[in-house]
Design a protein around this motif. Structure first.
Motif, PDB file in Angstrom:
ATOM      1  N   GLN A   1       0.826  -1.213   0.000  1.00 26.16           N
ATOM      2  CA  GLN A   1       0.000   0.000   0.000  1.00 26.16           C
ATOM      3  C   GLN A   1       0.857   1.257   0.000  1.00 26.16           C
ATOM      4  O   GLN A   1       0.615   2.178  -0.779  1.00 26.16           O
ATOM      5  N   ILE A   2       1.863   1.259   0.874  1.00 29.48           N
ATOM      6  CA  ILE A   2       2.718   2.445   0.984  1.00 29.48           C
ATOM      7  C   ILE A   2       3.417   2.699  -0.349  1.00 29.48           C
ATOM      8  O   ILE A   2       3.398   3.804  -0.897  1.00 29.48           O
ATOM      9  N   ALA A   3       4.024   1.632  -0.885  1.00 35.85           N
ATOM     10  CA  ALA A   3       4.798   1.773  -2.122  1.00 35.85           C
ATOM     11  C   ALA A   3       3.913   2.249  -3.268  1.00 35.85           C
ATOM     12  O   ALA A   3       4.288   3.135  -4.047  1.00 35.85           O
ATOM     13  N   THR A   4       2.724   1.662  -3.368  1.00 34.64           N
ATOM     14  CA  THR A   4       1.822   2.021  -4.458  1.00 34.64           C
ATOM     15  C   THR A   4       1.410   3.487  -4.358  1.00 34.64           C
ATOM     16  O   THR A   4       1.364   4.210  -5.357  1.00 34.64           O
ATOM     17  N   LYS A   5       1.153   3.916  -3.123  1.00 34.41           N
ATOM     18  CA  LYS A   5       0.734   5.306  -2.905  1.00 34.41           C
ATOM     19  C   LYS A   5       1.842   6.285  -3.308  1.00 34.41           C
ATOM     20  O   LYS A   5       1.574   7.301  -3.967  1.00 34.41           O
ATOM     21  N   VAL A   6       3.067   5.964  -2.933  1.00 33.84           N
ATOM     22  CA  VAL A   6       4.193   6.853  -3.251  1.00 33.84           C
ATOM     23  C   VAL A   6       4.324   7.009  -4.769  1.00 33.84           C
ATOM     24  O   VAL A   6       4.490   8.102  -5.303  1.00 33.84           O
ATOM     25  N   LEU A   7       4.231   5.885  -5.476  1.00 40.09           N
ATOM     26  CA  LEU A   7       4.358   5.930  -6.935  1.00 40.09           C
ATOM     27  C   LEU A   7       3.200   6.708  -7.556  1.00 40.09           C
ATOM     28  O   LEU A   7       3.386   7.530  -8.454  1.00 40.09           O
ATOM     29  N   GLU A   8       2.018   6.416  -7.056  1.00 40.67           N
ATOM     30  CA  GLU A   8       0.833   7.049  -7.626  1.00 40.67           C
ATOM     31  C   GLU A   8       0.907   8.571  -7.461  1.00 40.67           C
ATOM     32  O   GLU A   8       0.614   9.322  -8.397  1.00 40.67           O
ATOM     33  N   ASP A   9       1.320   9.011  -6.268  1.00 38.41           N
ATOM     34  CA  ASP A   9       1.419  10.447  -6.020  1.00 38.41           C
ATOM     35  C   ASP A   9       2.387  11.106  -7.000  1.00 38.41           C
ATOM     36  O   ASP A   9       2.108  12.179  -7.538  1.00 38.41           O
ATOM     37  N   ALA A  10       3.534  10.446  -7.226  1.00 36.51           N
ATOM     38  CA  ALA A  10       4.532  11.015  -8.140  1.00 36.51           C
ATOM     39  C   ALA A  10       3.960  11.106  -9.550  1.00 36.51           C
ATOM     40  O   ALA A  10       4.181  12.083 -10.271  1.00 36.51           O
ATOM     41  N   CYS A  11       3.198  10.076  -9.946  1.00 33.51           N
ATOM     42  CA  CYS A  11       2.593  10.074 -11.287  1.00 33.51           C
ATOM     43  C   CYS A  11       1.613  11.225 -11.426  1.00 33.51           C
ATOM     44  O   CYS A  11       1.624  11.954 -12.422  1.00 33.51           O
ATOM     45  N   VAL A  12       0.744  11.361 -10.436  1.00 35.14           N
ATOM     46  CA  VAL A  12      -0.289  12.395 -10.494  1.00 35.14           C
ATOM     47  C   VAL A  12       0.373  13.767 -10.577  1.00 35.14           C
ATOM     48  O   VAL A  12      -0.012  14.616 -11.372  1.00 35.14           O
TER      49      VAL A  12
END
Ligand SMILES: [Zn+2]
Ligand SMILES: [Zn+2]
Length: 660
Positions: free
Chosen positions: A457-468
């Motif tokens: 969850q943490i890793a996915t969130k970090v990546l998603e935020d950077a993408c957005v």
């Protein structure tokens, strides 16, 4: 008066009579070819039930296109059996941009056979045959299909289909539920043909119009297994309109013209000698220049961005890959081991385990983080010979591979940094149309991924935020993550609109655990770093393939193997022109002089085929004036340019990475 039911049509509540079909709801719109009822695709003839959620599916939506193409596969099969009643039917699923159908026939189809099949298909389509669904018991199906051994085999497989069979499209004909046969009826109600199939299909063959084409045929084993009979697979394509078909065929022709294998041979860049084996390329001197320019630039940019250049060997004892977790997860993709001195050695398929050893070679402090290790790592991957393709799918490749070791708090900034770095690099190489794909874990198959729910969850969130934050279009790819963590990939569109997956940025909390990586934190405690894997181009080889197609071989001057080609109007001007070229050469420009015996017009033709960015011409007037004439790739010309100015123009184009 029949009972009323309440259904939801495209989100709106509607009251309809019992027995209402999807065709009653949407039939007025010819572009609606099937419907989605409670998320499942059905024929328009399907009767809806109380409480159903019903949506129209149009011919130009992905699902509509799939049904259109699959329905065209039925028409193809009908045509084949009309021409050759002994042909036995395999399977006929839709695929990207088209469909295929497998047939057991005495001899392979010739190009003439395919042409005449197209004519028969057109007649079937013009008859306006309608598709009708009929449920059958297993026993009845076996009787009705007694002359179709492959279909009978599928009936036997029902419900117990393997992943491979599903991947191979076999589930198109039978699912887990009741078997169905689709009959094609002519306008007068007579039965033209029928096929075991799950459906759904378009209501009427007329919808196929003349926007279809039989493309080619190739041998294929039944159910993809070499132990089985060899069938003949006929590929076709179908589109909503003739204009769509034409545009597709134009795209194919353009792609073929740009095929890097063809361009690479024409420009003497690289080749794939049989002696080496499938998926292994050699770079010729001109391709070598291209490769070196890329690598030099990419190495310099990495160093400027705070990466440290390291080096690691091509093979390792197997224990390393167990520690990293690549064995057994990744075993199918690695070359089989070599055994010597009592140990199994593997060719490396990835560089990370070795970079981890560098990280672990001494104590690390938080002050050193982010620590970014980078190399051009040669890796070997056992791609099946069927998927190996030129430089874009190879078995031996050079990754511009880096691993950033960071504290968890540094992750958002590091990922942003990597993403911007990648995008900047691509822009320098002339690609500037991107979108991002976020690959996450498949929550239904957690066993294929390592790590806790919280870590993911943490890793996915970090990546998603950077993408957005990047502002780029973001496409989710559920289930596409590496086994050790989620990833972002950069997809780039090329000059003719095709997309290529280039960089990947992967968040990994597992390898640091496996390798027991540690750093000393500010408070003196020992902490585990996070590692971020990132290959900017995927591989140098693949990127050269992509660039070759993007530019169709007409590389920008800074990448061109030969940057300036001198062509004297006659032999008398050889020495003068060589003098000019020598001045350029002394400034690092790659020059060639065509002093062959060919006549001038022939030399110009050869030069334009070689796609050199600058052709310099010199004749009597030029020589008298201390000038040269430019001829550019588009055929335009600039005469009487003073030599110093000519040199400046070439240098500026190279320096600014301009396309000319
Ligand atoms: Zn079908
Ligand atoms: Zn890695």
């Amino acid at each position: 008066m029949s009972a009323q039911m309440t259904i939801h049509v495209a989100g709106d509540e509607r009251s309809v009579a019992e027995g209402t079909t999807a065709a009653d709801l949407f039939g007025a719109d010819r572009a609606v070819v099937v419907a989605r009822v409670n998320g499942v695709l059905v024929d328009l003839a399907h009767a809806v039930a109380d409480g159903d959620r019903v949506e129209p599916v149009r011919i130009d939506e992905p699902d509509g296109l799939m049904v259109l193409r699959h329905s065209c596969a039925h028409v193809l099969a009908q045509a084949v059996q009309q021409v050759n009643p002994d042909a036995k039917l395999g399977i006929g699923p839709p695929i990207r941009d088209g469909f295929y159908y497998d047939f057991d026939v005495e001899k392979p189809f010739t190009p003439e056979d395919l042409k005449s099949l197209e004519k028969v298909m057109q007649r079937i389509i013009n008859e306006g045959q309608t598709f009708h669904r009929r449920e059958v018991s297993d026993a009845d199906a076996l009787v009705e299909l007694k002359d179709e051994p492959y279909k009978c085999e599928l009936v036997g497989l029902k419900g117990g289909m393997s992943h491979d069979d599903e991947d191979a499209g076999a589930s198109v004909e039978v699912g887990a539920g009741t078997l169905t046969i689709y009959d094609n009826l002519r306008k007068d109600g007579s039965r033209a043909w029928g096929d075991l199939c799950r459906g759904p299909h378009i209501p009427d063959t007329k919808l196929l119009g003349n926007a279809f084409k039989v493309m080619r045929s190739a041998a294929a084993y039944w159910r993809g297994d070499q132990a089985n009979n060899q069938l003949q697979r006929v590929y076709g394509t179908a589109w909503p309109t003739k204009a769509d078909l034409t545009a597709y065929l134009d795209r194919l022709a353009e792609a073929e013209k740009r095929d890097h294998r063809k361009v690479g041979a024409e420009l003497d860049l690289f080749s794939f000698p049989d002696e080496l084996g499938s998926g292994l390329a050699v770079f010729h001197p001109k391709g070598g220049v291209l490769k070196r320019e890329m690598e030099d630039y990419v190495r310099r940019r990495h160093i400027e961005e705070g990466f440290e250049y390291v080096g690691t060997p091509h093979i390792s004892k197997e224990g390393l890959f167990h520690t990293s977790g690549h064995l057994p997860y990744y075993k199918d993709t690695m070359f089989p081991p070599m055994e010597f001195e009592g140990a199994d050695y593997y060719l490396k398929a990835m560089n990370c385990p070795m970079h981890n050893l560098i990280f672990r070679s001494r104590g690390r402090s938080y002050r050193e983080l982010p620590l970014r290790l980078f190399e051009f790592g040669s890796v070997y991957r056992f791609e099946k010979s069927g998927v190996v393709h030129g430089l874009t799918r190879v078995r031996g490749m050079t990754q511009d591979d880096s691993h950033s070791y960071i504290t968890p708090e540094q992750a958002p900034a590091e990922i942003k940094h990597l993403l911007n770095f990648c995008l900047g690099l691509f822009r320098d190489f002339g690609l500037d149309d991107f979108y991002l794909e976020l690959s996450t874990r498949d929550d239904k198959h957690k066993d294929k991924f390592v790590g806790s729910d919280e870590d993911w969850q943490i890793a996915t969130k970090v990546l998603e935020d950077a993408c957005v934050e990047s502002g780029l279009e973001l496409v989710p790819d559920p289930g596409g993550a590496a086994f050790y963590g989620p990833k972002v990939s950069v997809q780039a569109r090329d000059a003719i609109g095709r997309t290529w997956q280039l960089s990947t940025i992967q968040y990994d909390f597992n390898q640091p655990k496996g390798f027991q990586l540690e750093y000393t934190a500010a408070d003196g405690s020992r902490q585990q770093p996070v590692m971020i894997h990132s290959a900017k181009f995927g591989s140098i080889e693949r990127f050269i393939g992509v660039l070759t197609e993007h530019y169709a071989g007409a590389f920008p001057p800074w990448l061109s193997p030969v940057q300036v080609l001198g062509i004297p109007v006659a032999d008398d001007f050889n020495d003068y022109l060589w003098d000019v070229l020598a001045q350029m050469k002394s400034q690092g420009i790659r020059v060639e002089l065509d002093d062959s015996d060919d006549r001038f017009p022939k030399k110009i033709r050869n030069a334009s085929k070689s796609k050199v960015p600058f052709i310099l011409i010199a004749g009597a007037e030029d020589m008298a004036a201390g000038a040269v004439s430019f001829r550019y790739r588009d055929g335009s010309q600039k005469n009487g340019v003073p030599v110093a100015e000519a040199i400046e123009e070439v240098i500026a184009a190279i320096r600014d990475k301009r396309q000319v």
